[in-house]
Design an enzyme around this catalytic site. Structure first.
Site, PDB file in Angstrom:
ATOM      1  N   GLN A   1       0.826  -1.202   0.000  1.00 48.35           N
ATOM      2  CA  GLN A   1       0.000   0.000   0.000  1.00 48.35           C
ATOM      3  C   GLN A   1       0.865   1.257   0.000  1.00 48.35           C
ATOM      4  OE1 GLN A   1      -3.064  -2.177   3.046  1.00 48.35           O
ATOM      5  NE2 GLN A   1      -3.328   0.010   2.921  1.00 48.35           N
TER       6      GLN A   1
ATOM      7  N   ARG B   1      -8.594  -0.362   7.928  1.00 42.49           N
ATOM      8  CA  ARG B   1      -9.647   0.483   7.415  1.00 42.49           C
ATOM      9  C   ARG B   1     -10.003   1.563   8.437  1.00 42.49           C
ATOM     10  NH1 ARG B   1     -13.918  -1.715   3.013  1.00 42.49           N
ATOM     11  NH2 ARG B   1     -14.408   0.343   2.251  1.00 42.49           N
ATOM     12  N   CYS B   2      -8.996   2.246   8.888  1.00 43.13           N
ATOM     13  CA  CYS B   2      -9.153   3.193   9.988  1.00 43.13           C
ATOM     14  C   CYS B   2      -7.936   4.076   9.984  1.00 43.13           C
ATOM     15  CB  CYS B   2      -9.264   2.394  11.285  1.00 43.13           C
ATOM     16  SG  CYS B   2      -8.595   3.175  12.752  1.00 43.13           S
TER      17      CYS B   2
ATOM     18  N   GLU C   1     -12.895   4.754   5.116  1.00 47.85           N
ATOM     19  CA  GLU C   1     -12.814   4.146   6.444  1.00 47.85           C
ATOM     20  C   GLU C   1     -13.946   4.548   7.379  1.00 47.85           C
ATOM     21  OE1 GLU C   1      -8.898   5.552   7.082  1.00 47.85           O
ATOM     22  OE2 GLU C   1      -7.978   3.801   6.158  1.00 47.85           O
TER      23      GLU C   1
END
Lengths: 286, 786, 160
Positions: free
Chosen positions: B226, B373-374, B743
């Site tokens: 990523q 996802r945060c 997110e």
């Protein structure tokens, strides 16, 4: 993950498969749907040295009515059972909850039965409906009542050289009903708890035959005999069903694990038995 | 201010606000994606890793002879061999160290112990199982509480100055002011809760193909990354390779969700093996390796408290957090914030004081964590305050929606400085919640709930009104191991008016190839379908910190808008030259400059692009290209209100979602279709965590959840159907007003689901439940109340 | 052992070990990498292919078992034009990272062969052997329904 190396026989006829199994003895293993066996081989939990693939054998995939029972062949997939016009309510109720839709296209009912996984669905269903298992070897056929077939934790009563070629589900004698209630955490999961219910009513509305069998709450799929005894010969009622449900719960000896404590699972057996009996009765009276 | 905007460009141009169909889909729907496992190089070898069966054990000896003797095995790698090359340990993203292959002892189940390189992946697996390791098991530490006991064994015996298992102690806010407010409180609301360990579990596991060319010395590393640029720099630091000789290619990524931010030992081993063997080496994780060893998230034991005045207004908040970091501190988060951004825990509420204390502890579990996802622990923070808000309302006998309305930061208070020092850029929380309440006819819904209870049916209504903080970040405060968290965009407009946009961020399914092209389309009027977006190849994209923490649109998107605007400024000069007009006399409309008052006299961006290469004004540099590095002035603060209706079966403890209404305000929506898709995905992960998905461990440190039969990911059957609403409150400091969205729903929704189930069970006296809300937990709570 | 299959309409042959999984045969021996691998336990469905028209998880079959059979993978969906299921996945934003997409489309296609007008719940049931981590399934369901409507319109157009 990758399985260990093995040898394979692709049988084209039943006789060829049985001859090879006789020849291989303990080293041979039947490959039918493979949906339990192959994952175990990939994880190297199982490492059979020789597979006898029966998938190309013709005429083993039938689901048909013969002589008062439904006959399900060794290559009938779970999905075939879902699609078939199955008269037995317990079988019909359980089929859509076996594994997931794609696995059902490949996995077989007979294979699951032979696997004897206590978390598997089919053996509870077969105990409840009092099915018979047909075991075939190169020396002939044995018809084994399900109670004798399901022996222990992942252990069936097949003898060396035998394979399951058919399962027989008896038709209802009178007005019949059944259900299969499964608590699973998600689609594709094994049961946390499941209960198979079977009722066959006499002409006077009393219960002529009852089947109550439990999944995933003992080291093997279990008939709740005491619950059945409470039911048989009596007129259905809420009180009767509640008493049978208590007896079914008493027949459960689950382990406490990630899916919940033993007391919880036992209580779900009770709730499911009560609910399953009510819905089975409704179907029988329908 | 809340607005809903009409697109400024035509559908043909497809700028901001158009639901342009995704450019990347054409290859994915035809099986033409290229994921790392699809990369096949000539003479490529395959790697398999031996994992520790123990959570904590000394390694007495490793015998690799049998593995090495398997035909087809090329090499067996151990930590000892790596140590000879100074590669047995590597730095983590949070500045700790992590074993690449264990040398002294293993510190978590699944830890990498040795590796086999073979001609074939089947053979590599055969051989790795023949490695014989003699372990001396040690007592494992399986919780942070246990790790803090005075006689607890020290896990990090490798660190000379480590005398206990504490990773960090950290605090934020004003303790004295908070204590003072609590001393005066009319009501104090307390909650102790555990946010369990979770794993992002993207469907594609982590993988690498390392190709070190023995002749040129060039290392081409295909990586599930990523953050490819940051990874290149880390590889340079870890392996000592000259950075210009490292090329990270992060091709199509099959989901990341934070799991593909860290560097993993397998990447280093494969790269080292390729270096030593002179041939490409591929390693693709098994699912078990992915779940056992890679970036988990959460694992926060939290205590929270709210101080309330006589009217039910929140005056202060306390939060105390104990974090299970696993064996190596490998959090992916800005260097300055040891516990991430958990101090956003005051959420959407106006209060005078707050104090947060956090302590991280080493345990014998997999290292981490990642944010999943945060944005750096905002999920935990949001969960804590939204659980507390519901409890507070019930404790003082107020409706949970009314309690929130009473305590929300008011629209006129923005920009709002929170008690822990964030400056919220914008928001309108009242409108958002009201819209949700209207959608469900809240009053009536409460009546339905009453009626159902009378019939013995248990409905529950749960609300969460979250505020997120994303878009790291301003370089004065945000860096990862020293690398400032700016991001970049390079835009090249070709002579024919088509363009290529190169970014430092990296999509994992978010649709960058479409969305970022739309930003250029908006700014320059070039149809978005004429713009190719390139990411992931460090040789061909400008430096950036990557995609996580919802930072791509806030940072990379801003960089894109600004470079496009810079090129538009240049285009104006070229247009003036072509039109023989004064640049100041030109007006812009999407795709075209024209002379004020004479709309017929104009030049399209395509004509201008052609002129930039064929007829540019004297004294001007040729071409129409540029790069911009964007350093955001502030974070962005997406928010929303979610409402969940559940029905619980108290007899079996199972529950299902009847309705999930989600309002998200992520500022300006570049591509509404993609935004909604992101929200669907995030809401699902929030549901998953509340219902079934967690990683847990037995007392020996064995992970329960090491495959997809035990680590439960919901299917379409269990997943709720979502109803989406929106408001649009543009970020005032972002060039296009966008805030980031991927997110928010994962951050905001878990509390809504949990609050709903608790609400359903209030007649039984249930006031708290922890995630995941498993049926047996519901059953036990009901039984306990009976 | 030699395995002969018809894959996406073409006859292909390769020499493999008995233990070679069908998915590896497809990906490695036949170089069709649109079929993916996501777990070890037959749980995720990203390896789903059609075997004689029926969805199966190709990680849970041996290559030799496909000998003499027909396989369809995502690469075989397009027939000159995109198959309606492919077009619908793009139209309805039924994919994000694309990893589950081949399996989802093939399961969807098989469902539509039985039922061109499935309800939301019927689609959810049919795809419940396949995991997706990105989309929350909402738009996958929509895409399959859209493809059904498209196929249905084409069918009634053809018979009209």
């Amino acid at each position: 993950m990758y399985p260990a190396a093995f040898e394979v026989t692709k049988a084209r006829t039943l006789d060829e498969a049985l001859a090879k199994l006789a020849d291989l003895g303990d080293d041979g293993r039947v490959l039918a749907g493979g949906q339990s066996l192959i994952p175990m081989m990939k994880l190297r939990v199982a490492a059979p040295t020789h597979l006898v693939d029966i998938n190309e054998i013709p005429d083993l995939d039938g689901i048909k009515q013969v002589n008062g029972h439904m006959s399900v062949g060794a290559l009938a997939r779970h999905a075939d059972v879902v699609r078939a016009d199955v008269a037995n309510h317990t079988v019909a109720a359980a089929a859509p909850w076996v594994a997931d839709p794609v696995v059902r296209n490949r996995g077989t009912m007979c294979g699951s039965i032979a696997h004897c996984d206590p978390e598997g669905d089919w053996n509870s269903v077969m105990l409840a409906v009092r099915a018979q298992v047909v075991a075939t070897s190169s020396s002939g056929e044995r018809v084994i009542p399900i109670d004798e077939f399901v022996k222990d934790f992942f252990t069936n009563s097949l003898q060396e050289g035998e394979m399951v070629t058919e399962v027989r589900v008896p038709n209802y004698a009178g007005a019949g009903g059944g259900d299969y209630l499964k608590l699973e955490r998600k689609i594709g999961d094994y049961a946390t708890v499941a209960v198979a219910i079977h009722l066959d009513l006499a002409g006077d509305g009393t219960i002529a035959q009852a089947g109550v069998a439990l999944t995933a709450v003992n080291h093997v799929n279990t008939r709740a005999s005491d619950a059945e005894a409470i039911l048989v010969g009596n007129a259905p009622s809420e009180e009767l069903f509640a008493a049978a449900a208590d007896a079914a719960a008493a027949a459960a000896d689950p382990v406490s694990d990630i899916r919940g404590p033993a007391e919880y699972k036992r209580d779900v057996v009770r709730v499911f038995t009560r609910r399953g009996l009510a819905s089975a009765l409704a179907k029988a009276q329908d | 201010m809340t607005t809903l905007q009409e697109p400024a460009t035509s559908p043909e141009i497809g700028g901001i606000g158009h639901s342009v169909k995704r450019q990347e889909d054409d290859r994915f729907i035809q099986g033409g994606g290229t994921y790392v496992d699809d990369v096949v190089l000539p003479n490529m070898a395959h790697m398999a890793i031996l994992a520790s069966p123990f959570a904590h054990a000394e390694i007495k000896s490793i015998d690799t002879a049998a593995a090495a003797a398997v035909p087809g095995v090329i090499a067996v790698v151990t930590g000892e061999l790596l140590a000879e090359h100074n590669l047995a340990w590597m730095p983590t993203l949070s500045g700790d160290t992590q074993a690449v292959l264990a040398t002294d002892k293993v510190r978590f189940q699944g830890q990498e112990v040795a590796a086999v390189i073979a001609e074939d992946p089947y053979v590599a697996r055969d051989a790795v199982l023949l490695i014989d390791v003699d372990y001396e098991p040690l007592a494992p530490i399986t919780s942070p509480q246990q790790g803090l006991e005075p006689d607890a064994p020290i896990i990090r015996t490798d660190k000379e100055d480590q005398t206990d298992n504490v990773v960090y102690d950290w605090e934020a806010g004003d303790e004295a002011a908070t204590d003072a407010a609590f001393a005066q409180a009319v009501n104090v609301v307390e909650l102790e809760t555990f946010y369990p360990r979770s794993h992002p579990a993207p469907l594609e596991t982590c993988a690498v193909v390392a190709d070190l060319n023995p002749i040129t010395g060039k290392a081409t590393i295909y990586l599930t990354s990523q953050a490819p640029h940051a990874h290149r720099t880390l590889f340079a630091l870890v392996a000592g390779l000259p950075e210009q000789n490292i090329r990270i290619i992060s091709p199509d990524i099959g989901g990341g969700f934070g799991n593909k931010v860290p560097i993993y030992p397998g990447y280093v081993v494969a790269t080292a093996a390729s270096l030593l063997l002179g041939r490409p080496v591929k390693w693709v994780q098994t699912r078990t390796e992915n779940l056992l060893t890679t970036g988990f998230a959460r694992d926060y034991h939290m205590k929270g408290a709210l101080a309330l005045d006589a009217d039910g207004r929140i005056t202060a908040m306390r939060a105390e957090i104990l974090s299970d970091q696993g064996a190596f501190f490998a959090d992916a988060q800005p260097s300055k914030f040891k516990a991430g951004l958990v101090h956003i825990c005051t959420g959407s509420y106006d209060m005078g004081a707050a104090h947060v204390k956090a302590r991280g502890v080493y345990t014998n579990k997999a290292p981490g964590g990642v944010a999943y996802r945060c944005s750096f622990r905002v999920t935990e923070a949001s969960y804590l305050i939204e659980r507390l808000a519901d409890n507070a309302a019930h404790q003082i006998g107020m409706d949970p929606a009314a309690f929130r309305m009473l305590n929300f930061i008011k629209p006129e208070q923005f920009p709002y400085e929170s008690a822990t020092g964030f400056v919220y850029d914008s928001g309108d929380y009242h409108t958002a919640l009201q819209k949700v309440l209207d959608e469900v006819d809240y009053e009536n819904l409460r009546k339905e709930q009453e009626d159902a209870r009378a019939e013995g049916r248990y409905l529950g209504i749960g609300i969460a009104s979250f505020t997120e903080v994303v878009g790291a970040g301003p370089s004065r405060d945000y860096d990862i191991i020293g690398l400032k968290m700016f991001d970049s965009a390079e835009l090249r407009i070709h002579p024919t008016g088509k363009a290529i946009l190169k970014l430092g961020v990296k999509t994992q399914g978010q649709g960058h190839e479409t969305t970022f092209a739309q930003i250029v389309a908006e700014e320059l009027g070039i149809p978005s379908t004429d713009i190719a977006v390139q990411e992931g190849d460090t040789d061909n994209t400008p430096y950036g910190l990557g995609t996580y923490a919802s930072r791509s649109t806030p940072v990379g998107g801003a960089a894109t808008a600004i470079i496009a605007r810079k090129l538009r400024d240049k285009a104006r000069l070229i247009a003036a030259h072509l039109l023989e007009a004064n640049p100041d006399d030109l007006e812009w409309e999407p795709g075209r400059f024209f002379v004020k008052g004479s709309p017929d006299q104009g030049s399209t961006i395509q004509e201008i692009a052609f002129a930039a290469y064929t007829n540019h004004p004297e004294g001007m540099e040729a071409g129409l290209e540029g790069v911009h590095y964007y350093d955001p002035p502030n974070m962005t603060f997406p928010f929303g209100s979610y409402l969940v209706v559940v029905e619980v079966d108290p007899e079996t403890g199972t529950w299902k979602v009847d309705r999930m209404v989600a309002l998200d305000d992520c500022g300006v929506r570049i591509n509404p279709m993609i935004v909604e898709g992101q929200i669907h995905g995030g809401l699902t992960e929030g549901f998953a965590k509340s219902n079934m998905q967690w990683l847990t461990f037995d007392e020996d440190g064995n992970c329960i959840g090491s495959n997809f039969m035990d680590y439960l990911v919901p299917t379409a059957y269990e997943t709720p159907k979502f109803e989406l609403l929106e408001t649009v409150t543009p970020s005032p400091h972002h060039p296009i007003g966008a805030k980031g969205v991927g997110e928010s729903p994962t951050v905001g929704s878990p509390a809504a689901y949990v609050n709903a189930v608790i609400d359903a069970l209030r007649p039984f006296g249930v006031t708290t439940l922890d995630m995941p809300i498993l049926p047996d937990r519901v059953w036990a709570a009901v039984k306990a109340a009976d | 052992m030699e395995v002969n299959v018809t894959i996406n309409g073409a006859a292909r042959t390769a020499e493999v070990e008995a233990r070679t999984l069908l998915v590896d045969f497809i990906r490695t021996n036949l170089s069709l990498t649109g079929t993916h691998i996501g777990c070890d336990t037959t749980s995720c469905g990203v390896c789903t292919v059609l075997l004689d028209g029926t969805p199966v998880k190709s990680c849970t079959m041996f290559a030799f078992q496909a000998d003499g059979h027909e396989i369809q993978t995502v690469e075989g969906l397009k027939n000159g034009e995109l198959h309606p299921i492919q077009a619908a996945f793009k139209e309805e934003h039924g994919l994000q990272c694309g990893f589950c997409t081949p399996g989802m489309m093939l399961v969807g296609k098989a469902l539509l062969e039985e039922n061109l007008n499935p309800t939301d719940d019927e689609v959810r049931w049919a795809i419940s052997g396949n995991l997706c981590r990105c989309t929350g399934y909402m738009n996958i369901v929509k895409a399959i329904q859209t493809a059904g409507a498209e196929l249905s319109a084409a069918e009634s157009g053809a018979t009209a």
